[in-house]
Design an enzyme around this catalytic site. Structure first.
Site, PDB file in Angstrom:
ATOM      1  N   GLU A  74       0.824  -1.207   0.000  1.00 41.95           N
ATOM      2  CA  GLU A  74       0.000   0.000   0.000  1.00 41.95           C
ATOM      3  C   GLU A  74       0.863   1.264   0.000  1.00 41.95           C
ATOM      4  OE1 GLU A  74      -3.738  -2.102   2.288  1.00 41.95           O
ATOM      5  OE2 GLU A  74      -2.201  -1.121   3.461  1.00 41.95           O
ATOM      6  N   GLU A 121      -5.761  -6.134   0.941  1.00 38.43           N
ATOM      7  CA  GLU A 121      -4.748  -6.861   1.719  1.00 38.43           C
ATOM      8  C   GLU A 121      -4.822  -8.359   1.512  1.00 38.43           C
ATOM      9  OE1 GLU A 121      -6.672  -4.494   3.154  1.00 38.43           O
ATOM     10  OE2 GLU A 121      -5.343  -2.996   4.050  1.00 38.43           O
ATOM     11  N   PHE A 144      -3.867  -3.189  10.033  1.00 37.17           N
ATOM     12  CA  PHE A 144      -4.566  -3.512   8.780  1.00 37.17           C
ATOM     13  C   PHE A 144      -4.243  -4.924   8.297  1.00 37.17           C
ATOM     14  CE2 PHE A 144      -4.269   1.257   7.388  1.00 37.17           C
ATOM     15  CZ  PHE A 144      -4.893   1.621   8.552  1.00 37.17           C
ATOM     16  N   HIS A 183      -4.950   1.881  15.162  1.00 36.51           N
ATOM     17  CA  HIS A 183      -3.786   2.226  14.339  1.00 36.51           C
ATOM     18  C   HIS A 183      -2.489   2.202  15.131  1.00 36.51           C
ATOM     19  CE1 HIS A 183      -7.005   3.801  11.872  1.00 36.51           C
ATOM     20  NE2 HIS A 183      -6.175   3.984  10.882  1.00 36.51           N
TER      21      HIS A 183
END
Lengths: 340, 337
Positions: free
Chosen positions: B29, B54, B80, B123
């Site tokens: 990414e 992903e 992620f 995150h």
């Protein structure tokens, strides 16, 4: 449809997010900050039509949707300031906003709004007949498996979901043509979901398309996908590197180009042809960013709507003043102890 | 010796390996943004961006590795990774066992991790214990630029899959992109020696599974990894002023884990304090206790870990992540109790 009401929603949202940007610049808001400035017409056109019992699954750019849903703006701002009296006690921040009372939930995971809206809609079928669920996401999410699977699930279960794609043509640095082939409409259609392309800069258009989609969902007609195009006025997030380069080229451009050139010239690695192809890609990214669509006022949904409302400049001025007063009051209420 | 930033060192070692091995390719990414320097040197055939897919690109990375390439696959945040985890857990990690050692997938998954810059609970996780739980995955968590580059090099020489953790608080690239975003009004508690430091002129691999003593001491062993090592060093220094001699052991990799040095350190001081930015339950800190118990080493044990979902609010975030003050307090109560 009441364009004046929609304008007021959009204007307040813009002022609120501009204030957020300033607080972020001052360091009072930590982490990343994804503003929704530029997509207000999409959010207003949809959210203004929601009823009690309707649900919203929002992405990492959810401030406007929360505001327009009528969630307390002071609590929202305090959340971003990380305060105990924020919407989520300062635990979530702007990417993780929740309001159980409004069935509104956001997520920082790209595509996660898909399954969430499907689940909200499933619950609606059992518990709240004629209620709908909205999923907000960007075009970058359209290559995420869970979102495509959600479109399929919504279709086979005939769920009352409105998939609202906010397509600004950039997923951080990735542009749609690099990330997907084929036509998005055909893809959605192929999954058996009703697809409508909408000018996301025109709140009138969004409202009308949204109204049909919502009505269809409420009456058992199943899911609709609204593909709205827009421009994010602040890019992916505040301080996005390529936008900084565009806005302050003399200071920022060397920081990017010097290391790139140094690496380009280093011994060992690709052939000259390969290196040039790499350089070309970097330059084309810069070039695409520099041809900044933000400079065209027509890409700002609020300016566009103002042009229509100029038929009554007195009223427009009044709405602007009211919005300003309201957001100023929100700011002072939210900041009361921070600045003390 | 050269001086390098943390991510600069990783990229430099990666570039050295790419020059030597044409089968190494990099994708993930926003790689076009994050690895633009590599793109300019190696071209778009070896450095490519991916859609936000992903499960597809991680799975493809695993299979490409099975078929002869050495992919370095990047995900924006370790959080992620959960979206595409099947590729790692059910495929990359299982291949060697399923084929009785005949086929492996030499993929390196590069994941930014960790908190301390205000992005909140979705995150800022560490999650290395979660991945280390799966047999067949190697887990690397460097704490200095020199280790980071050298461990990247050895990750690229493994037969099987390696998850390479790049702590965001050490990474000049991620901190600038995610934390400060060009504003000068925010400051982070960045460990200076982890952020920038001396690196070798030519990279040589550092074998996985070799811990290192960062500071010697006789009263107490602080065992940690990643940013936690720097917090432990800071705490050890403060403890020194109070007459406590604390040793700091940097594990550097979790799978394989250096059991020998862990046991040696514990046996030496008889007091073990684990500092782990990953979650407390069912993870590295408990595993270390099990290693000591199994070895029959009896110690006084405590741990400072992340206990719940990381809160967004700056002050709460700071309290939640292992910090110097709580390490000092835990150390003192461990020594007293």
């Amino acid at each position: 449809m009441d364009l004046w009401m929609l304008y007021a929603l959009m204007k307040k949202s813009r002022l609120f997010e501009e204030a957020v940007a300033q607080l972020w610049q001052r360091g009072l808001i930590s982490g990343e900050m994804h503003l929704g400035t530029g997509e207000e017409a999409i959010i207003a056109g949809i959210v203004s039509q929601l009823m009690p019992g309707d649900a919203m699954a929002v992405d990492h750019r959810g401030t406007a949707a929360f505001l327009m849903r009528g969630i307390d703006p002071v609590a929202l701002l305090r959340e971003m300031l990380g305060r105990e009296d924020g919407l989520c006690g300062g635990r979530g921040g702007h990417m993780h906003l929740y309001s159980k009372e409004h069935l509104a939930a956001s997520s920082g995971i790209v595509g996660a709004a898909g399954p969430r809206a499907v689940g909200f809609a499933l619950a609606a079928q059992y518990l709240r007949p004629a209620s709908v669920a909205i999923a907000f996401f960007g075009e970058g999410a359209m290559n995420q498996g869970m979102l495509l699977e959600s479109l399929n699930l919504a279709a086979v279960w005939n769920l009352p979901v409105i998939f609202v794609c906010k397509d600004d043509g950039w997923a951080i640095i990735t542009q749609p043509q690099e990330a997907a082939r084929g036509d998005m409409g055909e893809r959605v259609h192929g999954l058996g979901v009703n697809y409508v392309a909408v000018d996301g800069l025109d709140v009138d258009a969004v409202w009308s398309a949204g109204s049909q989609a919502i009505e269809r969902a409420r009456t058992g007609g199943g899911p609709t996908f609204l593909h709205n195009r827009c421009v994010h006025l602040e890019g992916h997030f505040l301080g996005y590197e390529l936008l900084r380069v565009t806005r302050r080229p003399f200071q920022e451009l060397p920081k990017l180009t010097v290391p790139v050139l140094r690496s380009f010239l280093r011994k060992g690695g690709g052939s000259l042809k390969e290196r040039l192809a790499g350089m070309k890609m970097i330059l084309s990214k810069l070039w695409s960013t520099m041809r900044d669509p933000r400079e065209d006022e027509n890409n700002d949904p609020i300016i566009r709507l103002r042009q229509r409302l100029m038929v009554d400049p007195g009223r427009l001025n009044e709405v602007d003043q009211n919005a300003l007063t309201e957001i100023s009051a929100v700011l002072s209420a939210a900041l009361v102890e921070v600045t003390r | 010796m050269r001086l390098m930033y943390f991510s600069e060192a990783i990229d430099d070692a990666l570039a050295q390996a790419m020059v030597e091995d044409p089968n190494i390719i990099v994708f993930g990414e926003d790689v076009l943004l994050l690895r633009r320097n590599l793109l300019a040197r190696f071209g778009p055939a070896r450095v490519r961006g991916t859609p936000i897919s992903e499960s597809a690109f991680l799975g493809a990375g695993v299979a490409a590795a099975m078929a002869g390439l050495r992919p370095v696959v990047e995900v924006w945040q370790v959080d992620f990774l959960s979206v595409g985890l099947d590729a790692l857990i059910n495929h990359a990690a299982k291949l060697e066992a399923f084929t009785h050692g005949n086929w492996t997938a030499p993929i390196v998954v590069r994941v930014p991790c960790g908190g301390g810059y205000g992005d909140g609970g979705q995150h800022e996780q560490s999650l290395w214990g979660w991945l280390a739980h799966i047999p067949g995955l190697s887990i690397v968590v460097p704490s200095t630029p020199a280790d980071a580059g050298r461990l990247m090099l050895s990750a690229l020489r493994q037969d099987g899959p390696v998850v390479f953790f790049e702590h965001k608080l050490l990474s000049e690239i991620y901190l600038a992109a995610l934390g400060s975003g060009g504003r000068e009004s925010v400051q982070f508690d960045v460990p200076a020696e982890g952020n920038r430091g001396p690196v070798p002129d030519k990279w040589a691999p550092l074998p996985l599974g070799e811990a290192i003593i960062r500071r010697d001491g006789g009263d107490l062993s602080l065992i940690s990894i990643g940013v936690g090592v720097h917090r432990a060093l800071e705490a050890a220094q403060a403890l020194g002023k109070d007459g406590v001699s604390a040793q700091v052991l940097d594990l550097r990799t979790i799978q394989p884990i250096d059991k020998f040095q862990v046991c040696q350190a514990a046996a030496k001081t008889g007091h073990v304090l684990i500092i782990d930015e990953d979650y407390e339950g069912f993870g590295l800190s408990g595993e270390l206790a099990a290693i000591l118990l199994e070895a029959g080493i009896s110690v006084k044990y405590a741990r400072v870990c992340t206990q719940t979902t990381i809160p967004y609010a700056q002050q709460l975030e700071k309290q939640m992540l292992p910090n110097t003050e709580c390490i000092i307090a835990s150390a003192k109560s461990l020594l007293v109790g």
